[in-house]
Design a protein around this motif. Sequence first.
Motif, PDB file in Angstrom:
ATOM      1  N   THR A 163       0.807  -1.227   0.000  1.00 15.73           N
ATOM      2  CA  THR A 163       0.000   0.000   0.000  1.00 15.73           C
ATOM      3  C   THR A 163       0.835   1.271   0.000  1.00 15.73           C
ATOM      4  OG1 THR A 163      -0.083  -0.044   2.432  1.00 15.73           O
ATOM      5  CG2 THR A 163      -1.875  -1.144   1.226  1.00 15.73           C
ATOM      6  N   TRP A 194       3.613   7.837 -12.917  1.00  8.43           N
ATOM      7  CA  TRP A 194       2.892   8.342 -11.744  1.00  8.43           C
ATOM      8  C   TRP A 194       3.851   9.149 -10.877  1.00  8.43           C
ATOM      9  CZ3 TRP A 194       2.060   3.685 -14.027  1.00  8.43           C
ATOM     10  CH2 TRP A 194       0.744   3.402 -14.408  1.00  8.43           C
ATOM     11  N   SER A 214      -2.030   5.476  -3.384  1.00  7.62           N
ATOM     12  CA  SER A 214      -3.246   6.192  -3.775  1.00  7.62           C
ATOM     13  C   SER A 214      -2.999   7.683  -3.979  1.00  7.62           C
ATOM     14  CB  SER A 214      -4.332   5.999  -2.714  1.00  7.62           C
ATOM     15  OG  SER A 214      -3.894   6.500  -1.455  1.00  7.62           O
ATOM     16  N   LYS A 215      -1.865   8.211  -3.503  1.00  6.51           N
ATOM     17  CA  LYS A 215      -1.556   9.634  -3.632  1.00  6.51           C
ATOM     18  C   LYS A 215      -0.882   9.975  -4.962  1.00  6.51           C
ATOM     19  CE  LYS A 215      -2.850  10.827   0.608  1.00  6.51           C
ATOM     20  NZ  LYS A 215      -3.985  11.739   0.866  1.00  6.51           N
ATOM     21  N   ASN A 230      -5.234   4.939 -11.594  1.00  3.81           N
ATOM     22  CA  ASN A 230      -4.547   4.433 -10.411  1.00  3.81           C
ATOM     23  C   ASN A 230      -3.245   3.744 -10.804  1.00  3.81           C
ATOM     24  OD1 ASN A 230      -6.748   5.343  -8.995  1.00  3.81           O
ATOM     25  ND2 ASN A 230      -7.653   3.323  -8.689  1.00  3.81           N
ATOM     26  N   HIS A 266      -4.865   1.115   5.661  1.00  2.00           N
ATOM     27  CA  HIS A 266      -4.998   2.042   4.536  1.00  2.00           C
ATOM     28  C   HIS A 266      -5.932   1.419   3.501  1.00  2.00           C
ATOM     29  CE1 HIS A 266      -3.790   5.378   1.941  1.00  2.00           C
ATOM     30  NE2 HIS A 266      -3.768   4.490   0.945  1.00  2.00           N
ATOM     31  N   GLU A 268      -7.804   3.519   1.250  1.00  2.00           N
ATOM     32  CA  GLU A 268      -8.067   4.493   0.195  1.00  2.00           C
ATOM     33  C   GLU A 268      -7.569   3.963  -1.152  1.00  2.00           C
ATOM     34  OE1 GLU A 268      -7.476   9.234   0.019  1.00  2.00           O
ATOM     35  OE2 GLU A 268      -5.599   8.095  -0.045  1.00  2.00           O
ATOM     36  N   GLU A 269      -8.423   4.009  -2.157  1.00  2.00           N
ATOM     37  CA  GLU A 269      -8.034   3.554  -3.487  1.00  2.00           C
ATOM     38  C   GLU A 269      -7.389   4.667  -4.293  1.00  2.00           C
ATOM     39  OE1 GLU A 269     -11.296   1.798  -5.478  1.00  2.00           O
ATOM     40  OE2 GLU A 269     -11.576   0.202  -3.983  1.00  2.00           O
ATOM     41  N   THR A 270      -7.915   5.868  -4.181  1.00  2.00           N
ATOM     42  CA  THR A 270      -7.326   7.020  -4.860  1.00  2.00           C
ATOM     43  C   THR A 270      -7.662   8.278  -4.083  1.00  2.00           C
ATOM     44  OG1 THR A 270      -7.252   8.325  -6.902  1.00  2.00           O
ATOM     45  CG2 THR A 270      -9.336   7.240  -6.357  1.00  2.00           C
ATOM     46  N   ALA A 271      -6.750   9.227  -4.094  1.00  2.00           N
ATOM     47  CA  ALA A 271      -6.962  10.487  -3.379  1.00  2.00           C
ATOM     48  C   ALA A 271      -7.556  11.565  -4.273  1.00  2.00           C
ATOM     49  CB  ALA A 271      -5.634  10.983  -2.800  1.00  2.00           C
ATOM     50  N   HIS A 274     -12.179  11.020 -10.087  1.00  2.00           N
ATOM     51  CA  HIS A 274     -12.112  10.398 -11.400  1.00  2.00           C
ATOM     52  C   HIS A 274     -13.154  11.033 -12.308  1.00  2.00           C
ATOM     53  CE1 HIS A 274      -9.832   6.389 -10.561  1.00  2.00           C
ATOM     54  NE2 HIS A 274      -9.178   7.455 -10.198  1.00  2.00           N
TER      55      HIS A 274
END
Length: 282
Positions: A163, A194, A214-215, A230, A266, A268-271, A274
């Motif tokens: 993660t 990314w 996710s950040k 992602n 943790h 969270e999938e994305t911060a 979308h």
Amino acid sequence: MKQHLHTSKCVYLFYESPDKDGFWKKPEEQKNFESLTFKQKVGYEFKLWKSAMQQAMINFKDQMVTGPRLILHEHQLEPVWRFTGNPEELKKWIVSTDSDHSIGHSTAELCFTQYSKGLFHGFLDTRLPSDGRIKNTGFCNAKLLPSLSPFCNRKQYNWDLYTHLVFHIRGDGRVYSVNLHSQRHSDITQYDTWHYFIWTRGGPYWQYVRIPFSKFFFAYKGRVQIKNENVSLNEIGSISFTIADKISGPFHLEIDYIAVEYDPSHIEETAYEHYYFDQMFH
């Protein structure tokens, strides 16, 4: 019309030129190989094939013994890279600056400290070249070259179970960009990257940096995309550090290790938001 003989499946209409891994420089090994005769090249390639077969068998036996990793302990770190002072480690990195292709005046290098840690340092220069074409300049980059299989195929990291990306570094108070480079099968995706940032503290103390995957935000050829994607954790091929904060002056970033971490808390999938479009814009 000029005819071309292709030994691969590439065609000029859709073909993307190979990734430069920064600003690509021809290694000394390739220069030496090009100077050999045809007979010497065949003998050299046969030795490489024999060595690759032996290494492939060793890797296969190791994988059969260890098997896939299915269970991770909480906050367990899996090392990706660590500097130990071995001179061969510096060959695994490529350093590039804007001055390499005459688009700036910055300089940089990667070396070891007296304690065998990696030191990425140099001088970031925001002066523009006098050609009148370049409007923005000033960057230095250090990229970890992709690891290769015994037959020199680029390998991908498999981080599906992790993660966070973790660094143990010591900086100078400046901001550095951390870049995850994709390694996919299609050449048109070789510039998928990314990014996230490290705000270093400066001073004499080391710091641990934990960045959730996710950040990271998605960019193509350095341009942030509206449709964020992602991180493809099983398709990452390399990591790099970039400084381009538009501040002229010396910089230094000490690197101890890079690792990935599993944190079950943790989720969270994305911060980021979308965006989906009914019609694609071209």
